[in-house]
Design a protein around this motif. Structure first.
Motif, mmCIF file in Angstrom:
data_model
loop_
_atom_site.group_PDB
_atom_site.id
_atom_site.type_symbol
_atom_site.label_atom_id
_atom_site.label_comp_id
_atom_site.label_asym_id
_atom_site.label_seq_id
_atom_site.Cartn_x
_atom_site.Cartn_y
_atom_site.Cartn_z
ATOM 1 N N ARG A 59 0.836 -1.198 0.000
ATOM 2 C CA ARG A 59 0.000 0.000 0.000
ATOM 3 C C ARG A 59 0.877 1.256 0.000
ATOM 4 N NH1 ARG A 59 -5.211 -1.288 1.457
ATOM 5 N NH2 ARG A 59 -5.633 0.800 0.670
ATOM 6 N N VAL A 60 0.252 2.357 -0.323
ATOM 7 C CA VAL A 60 1.031 3.578 -0.528
ATOM 8 C C VAL A 60 0.446 4.725 0.306
ATOM 9 C CG1 VAL A 60 1.547 5.304 -2.289
ATOM 10 C CG2 VAL A 60 1.822 2.912 -2.836
ATOM 11 N N TYR A 61 1.306 5.432 1.000
ATOM 12 C CA TYR A 61 0.884 6.672 1.674
ATOM 13 C C TYR A 61 0.757 7.743 0.601
ATOM 14 C CZ TYR A 61 2.517 5.014 6.339
ATOM 15 O OH TYR A 61 2.719 4.338 7.527
ATOM 16 N N SER A 62 -0.289 8.540 0.642
ATOM 17 C CA SER A 62 -0.354 9.693 -0.256
ATOM 18 C C SER A 62 0.643 10.735 0.256
ATOM 19 C CB SER A 62 -1.759 10.295 -0.268
ATOM 20 O OG SER A 62 -2.032 10.888 0.989
ATOM 21 N N VAL A 63 0.993 11.691 -0.606
ATOM 22 C CA VAL A 63 1.927 12.740 -0.172
ATOM 23 C C VAL A 63 1.318 13.482 1.023
ATOM 24 C CG1 VAL A 63 3.069 14.872 -0.859
ATOM 25 C CG2 VAL A 63 2.954 12.954 -2.466
ATOM 26 N N GLU A 64 0.018 13.716 0.964
ATOM 27 C CA GLU A 64 -0.631 14.436 2.058
ATOM 28 C C GLU A 64 -0.567 13.636 3.365
ATOM 29 O OE1 GLU A 64 -1.214 17.499 2.424
ATOM 30 O OE2 GLU A 64 -2.078 17.193 4.417
ATOM 31 N N GLU A 65 -0.719 12.326 3.262
ATOM 32 C CA GLU A 65 -0.626 11.498 4.486
ATOM 33 C C GLU A 65 0.781 11.586 5.099
ATOM 34 O OE1 GLU A 65 -3.786 7.840 3.976
ATOM 35 O OE2 GLU A 65 -2.020 7.836 2.663
ATOM 36 N N ILE A 66 1.783 11.616 4.230
ATOM 37 C CA ILE A 66 3.164 11.729 4.747
ATOM 38 C C ILE A 66 3.350 13.101 5.401
ATOM 39 C CG2 ILE A 66 5.628 11.681 4.139
ATOM 40 C CD1 ILE A 66 4.783 9.858 1.744
ATOM 41 N N ARG A 67 2.810 14.124 4.731
ATOM 42 C CA ARG A 67 2.914 15.482 5.301
ATOM 43 C C ARG A 67 2.261 15.565 6.666
ATOM 44 N NH1 ARG A 67 1.683 18.427 0.128
ATOM 45 N NH2 ARG A 67 3.738 18.673 -0.790
ATOM 46 N N GLU A 68 1.126 14.905 6.778
ATOM 47 C CA GLU A 68 0.403 14.916 8.056
ATOM 48 C C GLU A 68 1.261 14.278 9.160
ATOM 49 O OE1 GLU A 68 -3.610 12.996 8.774
ATOM 50 O OE2 GLU A 68 -3.855 13.975 6.812
ATOM 51 N N ILE A 69 1.906 13.172 8.816
ATOM 52 C CA ILE A 69 2.773 12.510 9.803
ATOM 53 C C ILE A 69 3.956 13.408 10.137
ATOM 54 C CG2 ILE A 69 4.277 10.503 10.222
ATOM 55 C CD1 ILE A 69 2.336 8.857 8.485
ATOM 56 N N SER A 70 4.468 14.074 9.118
ATOM 57 C CA SER A 70 5.605 14.964 9.345
ATOM 58 C C SER A 70 5.212 16.140 10.249
ATOM 59 C CB SER A 70 6.119 15.451 7.991
ATOM 60 O OG SER A 70 6.848 16.620 8.145
ATOM 61 N N ARG A 71 4.010 16.674 10.026
ATOM 62 C CA ARG A 71 3.546 17.786 10.890
ATOM 63 C C ARG A 71 3.443 17.307 12.337
ATOM 64 N NH1 ARG A 71 0.440 19.505 6.264
ATOM 65 N NH2 ARG A 71 -1.265 18.140 6.822
ATOM 66 N N PHE A 72 2.935 16.083 12.483
ATOM 67 C CA PHE A 72 2.810 15.514 13.821
ATOM 68 C C PHE A 72 4.202 15.351 14.443
ATOM 69 C CE2 PHE A 72 2.812 11.951 16.731
ATOM 70 C CZ PHE A 72 1.736 12.251 17.563
ATOM 71 N N ALA A 73 5.135 14.848 13.645
ATOM 72 C CA ALA A 73 6.511 14.649 14.142
ATOM 73 C C ALA A 73 7.099 15.987 14.601
ATOM 74 C CB ALA A 73 7.374 14.020 13.051
ATOM 75 N N ASN A 74 6.886 17.022 13.807
ATOM 76 C CA ASN A 74 7.421 18.346 14.180
ATOM 77 C C ASN A 74 6.813 18.848 15.480
ATOM 78 O OD1 ASN A 74 9.089 18.450 11.996
ATOM 79 N ND2 ASN A 74 7.634 19.562 10.700
ATOM 80 N N GLU A 75 5.521 18.587 15.628
ATOM 81 C CA GLU A 75 4.815 19.048 16.833
ATOM 82 C C GLU A 75 5.486 18.500 18.098
ATOM 83 O OE1 GLU A 75 0.648 18.157 16.299
ATOM 84 O OE2 GLU A 75 0.244 18.482 18.441
ATOM 85 N N TYR A 76 5.996 17.269 18.002
ATOM 86 C CA TYR A 76 6.574 16.625 19.187
ATOM 87 C C TYR A 76 8.093 16.470 19.106
ATOM 88 C CZ TYR A 76 1.819 15.720 20.656
ATOM 89 O OH TYR A 76 0.525 15.880 21.045
ATOM 90 N N ASP A 77 8.687 17.158 18.137
ATOM 91 C CA ASP A 77 10.143 17.118 18.005
ATOM 92 C C ASP A 77 10.673 15.690 17.737
ATOM 93 O OD1 ASP A 77 12.522 18.412 17.869
ATOM 94 O OD2 ASP A 77 12.960 18.297 20.013
ATOM 95 N N LEU A 78 9.942 14.995 16.861
ATOM 96 C CA LEU A 78 10.358 13.645 16.472
ATOM 97 C C LEU A 78 10.939 13.709 15.063
ATOM 98 C CD1 LEU A 78 7.108 11.613 17.376
ATOM 99 C CD2 LEU A 78 8.929 12.322 18.920
ATOM 100 N N TYR A 79 11.737 12.731 14.710
ATOM 101 C CA TYR A 79 12.234 12.636 13.338
ATOM 102 C C TYR A 79 11.345 11.687 12.541
ATOM 103 C CZ TYR A 79 16.471 14.410 15.585
ATOM 104 O OH TYR A 79 17.368 15.146 16.317
ATOM 105 N N LEU A 80 11.317 11.914 11.222
ATOM 106 C CA LEU A 80 10.547 11.022 10.356
ATOM 107 C C LEU A 80 11.500 10.244 9.448
ATOM 108 C CD1 LEU A 80 7.912 9.897 9.241
ATOM 109 C CD2 LEU A 80 7.703 11.939 7.796
ATOM 110 N N HIS A 81 11.485 8.924 9.633
ATOM 111 C CA HIS A 81 12.290 8.026 8.797
ATOM 112 C C HIS A 81 11.359 7.295 7.835
ATOM 113 C CE1 HIS A 81 13.692 3.743 8.137
ATOM 114 N NE2 HIS A 81 14.705 4.408 7.637
#
Ligand SMILES: Cc1ncc(COP(=O)(O)O)c(C=O)c1O
Length: 343
Positions: free
Chosen positions: A149-171
């Protein structure tokens, strides 16, 4: 392995693309400085910059497990935790290497399709600042997922925004990033750097290479001193030019994209041809180069006499059929005939 007609088990079972073999042969001239200080490696790094922009740091390694583990090891400390899906290769198929070499806790979120969502991660954030709990530090997503399955670009962005909110990295585990990009019809850059990914495990092997994987840092601060981690992780290859030459071939003339498009198209063809056969139920939307299906144990048994493929979930008789750049329409026709016969 005896008398196998064709494998639908994995894109790992496909051969190496002939252009890649040619590139290896062309690099096989005279001496070249080892460990990456050679013109082939410089050229391949440049090819990565054409795809991802100039502001990246890229390092070549030889296994996908090595890419994931060394990248994550580099950006965490042992009291950190890595959030991933319960279907993640990291969790299921790396023989505990993350636990041994990264030393972090993996916080696995339940997922049917291999994707994870911010709302599942939010409750884990209660651990932040609490010294009795491992501290979430990285979110690791797989694109395309282990379930094709594939994450849409928007889904990845959403995860990235969440990561930024909590100072997490996205791998991102991009062992099949080419298939995902082909499926979404977006550039590699759009799906990674522009979507907020910090570090990517870039897969070449499943796309037609031979033991060619890369770690790409978009967050350049994180790349500092990774070269030492790579060596300690036993992923610094002495005859690097042969790995580099493979990337140059894959990343020239859109070979990576053609290979991925073809593999995806063959999976779509297979899904189409079996969709109305009674006794077979496709269990995942076919978005890349894998078809997951349930059928009777008897039919699986019979089909396995002719084709090599894996049982995915024995509890529900679910199998995985995978295509690759070298799968032909004729291979699909023959497989579907054998499937009908087995049923
Ligand atoms: C999602 C995913 N990540 C990483 C890998 C890399 O594995 P390997 O260490 O076998 O190259 C694979 C290989 O099957 C995979 O499917």
């Amino acid at each position: 392995m005896k008398n196998m007609i064709k494998s639908f088990a994995s894109d790992n079972n496909a051969p190496v693309h002939e252009s890649v073999i040619r590139a290896i042969a062309e690099a096989n001239q005279g001496d070249a400085i080892g460990y990456g200080d050679d013109v082939h490696t410089l050229k391949a790094e440049q090819k990565f910059r054409e795809q991802f922009g100039k502001d990246i740091a890229v390092y070549f390694v030889c296994t996908g497990t090595g890419a994931n583990v060394s990248a994550l090891d580099h950006i965490t400390r042992s009291y950190h935790a890595v959030i991933c899906s319960n279907k993640a290769h990291l969790h299921q198929d790396e023989c505990g290497a993350p636990e041994k070499y990264i030393g972090c806790k993996l916080l696995r979120l339940p997922s049917e399709d291999g994707k994870i969502k911010p709302e599942q991660m939010r409750p884990l954030m209660h651990s932040l600042g609490f010294p009795h709990h491992a501290q979430p530090k990285v979110i690791s997503i797989t694109q395309a997922t282990e379930l094709g399955r594939v994450y849409s670009v928007e889904e990845i962005r959403e995860i990235s925004r969440f990561a930024n909110e909590y100072d997490l990295y996205l791998h991102m585990d991009g062992a099949r990033i080419a298939n995902a990009a082909a499926s979404l019809n977006v550039s590699l850059e759009e799906m990674t750097k522009f979507a907020g990914v910090d570090v990517l495990s870039f897969g070449g092997t499943k796309n037609g290479a031979m033991a060619a994987e890369a770690v790409v840092f978009f967050n350049q601060d994180l790349a500092q001193e990774y070269e030492y981690t790579r060596k300690q992780s036993m992923q610094l290859i002495s005859k690097m030019r042969y790995i580099s030459a493979q990337f140059s071939a894959l990343l020239s003339n859109d070979l990576w994209l053609q290979n991925a498009r073809h593999a995806n198209a063959m999976a779509a063809l297979l899904a189409d041809k079996i969709s109305d056969i009674s006794g077979v139920e496709i269990t995942q939307k076919v978005e890349t180069n894998a078809v997951f299906a349930m059928l009777s144990p008897k039919a699986i048994e019979k089909l396995k006499r002719k084709y090599f493929f894996y049982m995915w979930d024995a509890t529900r008789n679910e199998v995985r059929w995978m295509t690759a750049f070298n799968t032909t329409e004729e291979d699909i026709e023959n497989f579907v005939d054998a499937l009908k016969e087995a049923l």
